[in-house]
Design a protein around this motif. Structure first.
Motif, PDB file in Angstrom:
ATOM      1  N   SER A  57      -8.061   4.878  -5.164  1.00 51.68           N
ATOM      2  CA  SER A  57      -6.772   4.225  -4.906  1.00 51.68           C
ATOM      3  C   SER A  57      -6.838   2.763  -5.326  1.00 51.68           C
ATOM      4  CB  SER A  57      -6.427   4.306  -3.420  1.00 51.68           C
ATOM      5  OG  SER A  57      -5.323   3.468  -3.118  1.00 51.68           O
ATOM      6  N   PRO A  58      -5.767   2.244  -5.946  1.00 50.94           N
ATOM      7  CA  PRO A  58      -5.755   0.814  -6.286  1.00 50.94           C
ATOM      8  C   PRO A  58      -5.736  -0.081  -5.044  1.00 50.94           C
ATOM      9  CG  PRO A  58      -3.653   1.847  -6.856  1.00 50.94           C
ATOM     10  CD  PRO A  58      -4.576   2.945  -6.416  1.00 50.94           C
ATOM     11  N   ILE A  66       0.874  -1.172   0.000  1.00 51.08           N
ATOM     12  CA  ILE A  66       0.000   0.000   0.000  1.00 51.08           C
ATOM     13  C   ILE A  66       0.914   1.225   0.000  1.00 51.08           C
ATOM     14  CG2 ILE A  66      -1.742   1.293   1.268  1.00 51.08           C
ATOM     15  CD1 ILE A  66      -2.737  -1.361   2.408  1.00 51.08           C
ATOM     16  N   PRO A  67       0.919   1.986  -1.091  1.00 49.84           N
ATOM     17  CA  PRO A  67       1.821   3.139  -1.169  1.00 49.84           C
ATOM     18  C   PRO A  67       1.578   4.145  -0.049  1.00 49.84           C
ATOM     19  CG  PRO A  67       0.811   2.691  -3.301  1.00 49.84           C
ATOM     20  CD  PRO A  67       0.111   1.820  -2.292  1.00 49.84           C
ATOM     21  N   ASP A  68       2.639   4.766   0.367  1.00 48.91           N
ATOM     22  CA  ASP A  68       2.648   5.881   1.313  1.00 48.91           C
ATOM     23  C   ASP A  68       2.730   5.466   2.776  1.00 48.91           C
ATOM     24  OD1 ASP A  68       2.467   7.676  -0.872  1.00 48.91           O
ATOM     25  OD2 ASP A  68       0.297   7.455  -0.872  1.00 48.91           O
ATOM     26  N   VAL A  69       2.376   4.235   3.126  1.00 48.29           N
ATOM     27  CA  VAL A  69       2.523   3.755   4.499  1.00 48.29           C
ATOM     28  C   VAL A  69       3.954   3.254   4.653  1.00 48.29           C
ATOM     29  CG1 VAL A  69       1.710   2.100   6.230  1.00 48.29           C
ATOM     30  CG2 VAL A  69       0.094   3.090   4.599  1.00 48.29           C
ATOM     31  N   PRO A  83      -2.227  10.963   5.813  1.00 43.75           N
ATOM     32  CA  PRO A  83      -3.579  11.464   5.585  1.00 43.75           C
ATOM     33  C   PRO A  83      -4.240  10.619   4.493  1.00 43.75           C
ATOM     34  CG  PRO A  83      -2.017  13.286   5.644  1.00 43.75           C
ATOM     35  CD  PRO A  83      -1.205  12.017   5.631  1.00 43.75           C
ATOM     36  N   GLY A  84      -5.535  10.386   4.641  1.00 41.98           N
ATOM     37  CA  GLY A  84      -6.241   9.535   3.680  1.00 41.98           C
ATOM     38  C   GLY A  84      -6.313   8.088   4.125  1.00 41.98           C
ATOM     39  N   ARG A 143      -9.237  11.734  -2.091  1.00 43.83           N
ATOM     40  CA  ARG A 143      -9.038  11.232  -3.456  1.00 43.83           C
ATOM     41  C   ARG A 143      -7.603  10.806  -3.604  1.00 43.83           C
ATOM     42  NH1 ARG A 143     -12.876   9.528  -6.117  1.00 43.83           N
ATOM     43  NH2 ARG A 143     -11.491   9.497  -7.874  1.00 43.83           N
ATOM     44  N   TYR A 144      -7.406   9.681  -4.241  1.00 43.07           N
ATOM     45  CA  TYR A 144      -6.066   9.175  -4.533  1.00 43.07           C
ATOM     46  C   TYR A 144      -5.438  10.033  -5.610  1.00 43.07           C
ATOM     47  CZ  TYR A 144      -2.441   5.936  -6.110  1.00 43.07           C
ATOM     48  OH  TYR A 144      -1.247   5.362  -6.460  1.00 43.07           O
TER      49      TYR A 144
END
Length: 188
Positions: free
Chosen positions: A92-93, A8-11, A115-116, A184-185
């Motif tokens: 998000s995918p 999962i991108p960003d984590v 965030p998100g 929004r992704y």
């Protein structure tokens, strides 16, 4: 500092290096340059701490919506916890997917929940203390949640997880299917 990224991108998961001797240890628990290299530029404005007295206590899933979004850099300073981040970015995918990590004082791990993402945790031991830096101030108007047990998300909570410990607020959170598109992704 060791940095692990997820599907999962960003984590991200940060594990500080401990320099130990017979007196104990020393560790850099945060470096802005290393954090920015892997997670982008974020300014932390507030530190939070909570104690969960009972083993199995579940808190979350929580997040703040615009204009007062929060990213969280989470660590455990006493006891042990299972920490979770759920992607709630529309488009998000990996929408609705989650990452979970066990955080303890001994392993020193810190989970970045951008965030998100909705955030929650389960105390794995009595008297568990969670500490986290946030990128936005608390805002009651923007404070939202998501059902911890939504079958669409299907978080594999530890056996210790006790739904009886949920706050009144967390017992009445919406499921992912009923959640408005607050985020929004933006995609890479």
């Amino acid at each position: 500092m060791q940095v692990e990224l997820f599907d999962i991108p960003d984590v991200a998961l940060f594990t500080p290096r401990k320099i130990a001797d017979d007196r104990g240890y020393f560790a850099e628990t945060f470096r802005a340059d290393v954090f920015a290299q892997h997670c982008g530029e974020h300014v932390f404005v507030q530190d939070n701490e909570s104690l969960s007295a009972a083993r199995g206590t579940i808190r979350g899933l929580h997040f703040q919506i615009p204009p007062h979004v929060q990213g969280k850099l989470v660590r455990c300073t006493a006891g042990a916890l299972f920490d979770v981040a759920v992607d709630i970015r529309a488009g998000s995918p990996t929408y609705g997917q989650w990452v979970g990590e066990t955080l303890t004082p001994g392993n020193g791990r810190q989970l970045w929940v951008p965030p998100g993402f909705a955030h929650g945790f389960c105390a794995l031991e009595p008297d568990t203390v969670i500490c986290y830096k946030v990128t936005g101030y608390y805002s009651a108007e923007c404070d939202m949640g998501l059902a911890f047990d939504d079958p669409r998300i299907a978080i594999d909570w530890p056996e210790a997880a006790d739904p009886a410990t949920l706050s009144a607020k967390d017992r009445n959170q919406p499921k992912l299917a009923d959640l408005p598109d607050h985020f929004r992704y933006e995609g890479a």
